[in-house]
Motif scaffolding. Structure first.
Motif, PDB file in Angstrom:
ATOM      1  N   ARG A 166       0.842  -1.205   0.000  1.00 19.27           N
ATOM      2  CA  ARG A 166       0.000   0.000   0.000  1.00 19.27           C
ATOM      3  C   ARG A 166       0.870   1.244   0.000  1.00 19.27           C
ATOM      4  O   ARG A 166       1.816   1.342   0.786  1.00 19.27           O
ATOM      5  CB  ARG A 166      -0.894   0.042   1.235  1.00 19.27           C
ATOM      6  CG  ARG A 166      -1.996  -0.991   1.218  1.00 19.27           C
ATOM      7  CD  ARG A 166      -2.861  -0.855   2.451  1.00 19.27           C
ATOM      8  NE  ARG A 166      -2.098  -1.424   3.577  1.00 19.27           N
ATOM      9  CZ  ARG A 166      -2.351  -1.165   4.852  1.00 19.27           C
ATOM     10  NH1 ARG A 166      -3.324  -0.359   5.188  1.00 19.27           N
ATOM     11  NH2 ARG A 166      -1.628  -1.717   5.792  1.00 19.27           N
ATOM     12  N   PHE A 167       0.559   2.203  -0.860  1.00 20.38           N
ATOM     13  CA  PHE A 167       1.201   3.517  -0.816  1.00 20.38           C
ATOM     14  C   PHE A 167       0.506   4.287   0.299  1.00 20.38           C
ATOM     15  O   PHE A 167      -0.675   4.601   0.195  1.00 20.38           O
ATOM     16  CB  PHE A 167       1.057   4.238  -2.165  1.00 20.38           C
ATOM     17  CG  PHE A 167       1.777   5.557  -2.219  1.00 20.38           C
ATOM     18  CD1 PHE A 167       3.127   5.603  -2.529  1.00 20.38           C
ATOM     19  CD2 PHE A 167       1.110   6.742  -1.959  1.00 20.38           C
ATOM     20  CE1 PHE A 167       3.807   6.817  -2.573  1.00 20.38           C
ATOM     21  CE2 PHE A 167       1.774   7.953  -2.005  1.00 20.38           C
ATOM     22  CZ  PHE A 167       3.127   7.997  -2.312  1.00 20.38           C
ATOM     23  N   ILE A 168       1.218   4.557   1.375  1.00 19.06           N
ATOM     24  CA  ILE A 168       0.601   5.165   2.547  1.00 19.06           C
ATOM     25  C   ILE A 168       0.495   6.677   2.342  1.00 19.06           C
ATOM     26  O   ILE A 168       1.499   7.384   2.270  1.00 19.06           O
ATOM     27  CB  ILE A 168       1.398   4.853   3.832  1.00 19.06           C
ATOM     28  CG1 ILE A 168       1.568   3.330   3.994  1.00 19.06           C
ATOM     29  CG2 ILE A 168       0.714   5.468   5.049  1.00 19.06           C
ATOM     30  CD1 ILE A 168       0.278   2.538   4.084  1.00 19.06           C
ATOM     31  N   SER A 169      -0.747   7.137   2.244  1.00 15.95           N
ATOM     32  CA  SER A 169      -1.022   8.563   2.047  1.00 15.95           C
ATOM     33  C   SER A 169      -2.258   8.969   2.847  1.00 15.95           C
ATOM     34  O   SER A 169      -3.085   9.737   2.393  1.00 15.95           O
ATOM     35  CB  SER A 169      -1.223   8.861   0.555  1.00 15.95           C
ATOM     36  OG  SER A 169      -2.312   8.112   0.049  1.00 15.95           O
ATOM     37  N   ASP A 170      -2.343   8.433   4.051  1.00  7.20           N
ATOM     38  CA  ASP A 170      -3.513   8.639   4.889  1.00  7.20           C
ATOM     39  C   ASP A 170      -3.050   8.756   6.342  1.00  7.20           C
ATOM     40  O   ASP A 170      -2.289   7.910   6.819  1.00  7.20           O
ATOM     41  CB  ASP A 170      -4.454   7.448   4.708  1.00  7.20           C
ATOM     42  CG  ASP A 170      -5.630   7.489   5.638  1.00  7.20           C
ATOM     43  OD1 ASP A 170      -5.517   6.952   6.761  1.00  7.20           O
ATOM     44  OD2 ASP A 170      -6.665   8.045   5.243  1.00  7.20           O
ATOM     45  N   SER A 171      -3.499   9.781   7.033  1.00  4.24           N
ATOM     46  CA  SER A 171      -3.071  10.033   8.414  1.00  4.24           C
ATOM     47  C   SER A 171      -3.418   8.897   9.362  1.00  4.24           C
ATOM     48  O   SER A 171      -2.657   8.591  10.284  1.00  4.24           O
ATOM     49  CB  SER A 171      -3.702  11.334   8.928  1.00  4.24           C
ATOM     50  OG  SER A 171      -3.281  12.418   8.149  1.00  4.24           O
ATOM     51  N   VAL A 172      -4.553   8.245   9.145  1.00  8.53           N
ATOM     52  CA  VAL A 172      -4.966   7.145  10.021  1.00  8.53           C
ATOM     53  C   VAL A 172      -4.032   5.949   9.843  1.00  8.53           C
ATOM     54  O   VAL A 172      -3.555   5.361  10.824  1.00  8.53           O
ATOM     55  CB  VAL A 172      -6.437   6.753   9.750  1.00  8.53           C
ATOM     56  CG1 VAL A 172      -6.827   5.516  10.538  1.00  8.53           C
ATOM     57  CG2 VAL A 172      -7.359   7.925  10.079  1.00  8.53           C
ATOM     58  N   GLN A 173      -3.745   5.571   8.592  1.00  7.56           N
ATOM     59  CA  GLN A 173      -2.814   4.469   8.339  1.00  7.56           C
ATOM     60  C   GLN A 173      -1.423   4.817   8.868  1.00  7.56           C
ATOM     61  O   GLN A 173      -0.731   3.957   9.418  1.00  7.56           O
ATOM     62  CB  GLN A 173      -2.740   4.162   6.846  1.00  7.56           C
ATOM     63  CG  GLN A 173      -3.990   3.556   6.278  1.00  7.56           C
ATOM     64  CD  GLN A 173      -3.887   3.352   4.773  1.00  7.56           C
ATOM     65  OE1 GLN A 173      -2.945   3.769   4.121  1.00  7.56           O
ATOM     66  NE2 GLN A 173      -4.888   2.686   4.223  1.00  7.56           N
ATOM     67  N   ARG A 174      -1.025   6.073   8.677  1.00 14.73           N
ATOM     68  CA  ARG A 174       0.286   6.515   9.175  1.00 14.73           C
ATOM     69  C   ARG A 174       0.386   6.309  10.685  1.00 14.73           C
ATOM     70  O   ARG A 174       1.371   5.778  11.190  1.00 14.73           O
ATOM     71  CB  ARG A 174       0.502   7.982   8.822  1.00 14.73           C
ATOM     72  CG  ARG A 174       1.831   8.533   9.324  1.00 14.73           C
ATOM     73  CD  ARG A 174       1.925  10.037   9.080  1.00 14.73           C
ATOM     74  NE  ARG A 174       3.275  10.511   9.264  1.00 14.73           N
ATOM     75  CZ  ARG A 174       3.602  11.502  10.069  1.00 14.73           C
ATOM     76  NH1 ARG A 174       2.670  12.142  10.766  1.00 14.73           N
ATOM     77  NH2 ARG A 174       4.859  11.886  10.183  1.00 14.73           N
ATOM     78  N   ALA A 175      -0.638   6.744  11.420  1.00 14.09           N
ATOM     79  CA  ALA A 175      -0.623   6.613  12.881  1.00 14.09           C
ATOM     80  C   ALA A 175      -0.564   5.148  13.304  1.00 14.09           C
ATOM     81  O   ALA A 175       0.145   4.805  14.263  1.00 14.09           O
ATOM     82  CB  ALA A 175      -1.854   7.290  13.475  1.00 14.09           C
ATOM     83  N   GLU A 176      -1.263   4.299  12.598  1.00 15.37           N
ATOM     84  CA  GLU A 176      -1.243   2.865  12.907  1.00 15.37           C
ATOM     85  C   GLU A 176       0.161   2.292  12.713  1.00 15.37           C
ATOM     86  O   GLU A 176       0.670   1.564  13.562  1.00 15.37           O
ATOM     87  CB  GLU A 176      -2.249   2.146  12.006  1.00 15.37           C
ATOM     88  CG  GLU A 176      -2.374   0.666  12.257  1.00 15.37           C
ATOM     89  CD  GLU A 176      -3.381   0.020  11.323  1.00 15.37           C
ATOM     90  OE1 GLU A 176      -3.048  -1.026  10.755  1.00 15.37           O
ATOM     91  OE2 GLU A 176      -4.482   0.573  11.164  1.00 15.37           O
TER      92      GLU A 176
END
Length: 193
Positions: free
Chosen positions: A119-129
């Protein structure tokens, strides 16, 4: 007179040509493409050819590339000490009776942890996880670690922070050349060291 090409025992691996745009001349380079599967296939092919004498031996694999920072205070160049597949449910598979390696320690790193997934991480929620388990995120490092370990070839991961793995990460293409310059400088210093 025939010119003979001499290949160094170091294979530099990059997901994209853009990330490898400033590697030193004469560098033995493998561009894999994006993601775990393409990276693993490309490195497996190269190391298999080397093991069978089709290509010169490989004594080191150095993966260069960009990474998203999972913490606001991270910037610059990192040489991770550990890499893990964040999208492989190794704990669940072990519970089902299929122990699976999903994390590799990399000697002589800087103490940082790299999480790898498709996954290309470009989301604050995924980043925090992901920030709970790692400092940085990419899409190839763990796959290359798996292949290098299988072949018994030492691996070095070198990552330059190009984005913050949140909504602003969509600006990644504009950041790649600056990261590539930094990676090229690191390679010149490492080769001379």
């Amino acid at each position: 007179m025939t010119k003979t090409t001499v290949y160094p025992p170091v294979l530099v691996v990059s997901a994209t040509r853009a990330e490898a745009a400033h590697v030193p001349a004469g560098t033995r380079l493998l561009v894999t493409g994006l993601g775990k599967v393409t990276a693993a296939m490309a490195l497996t092919g190269a190391l298999t050819r080397a093991a069978h004498g089709v290509e010169p031996p490989v004594e080191w694999v150095v993966n260069i590339g960009t990474a998203g920072a999972l913490h606001d205070h991270h910037s610059g160049l990192f040489v991770p000490s550990r890499v893990t597949e964040h999208d492989l449910d190794a704990d669940v598979l072990a519970t089902l009776g299929y122990p699976t390696v999903a994390t590799w320690d990399i000697p002589d790193g800087d103490g940082s942890v790299l999480a790898t997934g498709d996954r290309f991480i470009s989301d604050s929620v995924q980043r925090a996880e992901l920030a709970r388990i790692a400092d940085l995120v990419d899409m190839e490092g763990a796959a290359l670690a798996r292949v290098a370990a299988e072949f018994g070839v030492p691996l070095r991961l070198v990552k330059v922070v190009s984005d913050t793995a949140d909504e602003s990460a969509m600006d990644w293409p504009a950041q790649v050349d600056a990261a590539a310059h930094r990676l090229g400088r690191w390679l010149r210093g490492w080769a001379g060291g």
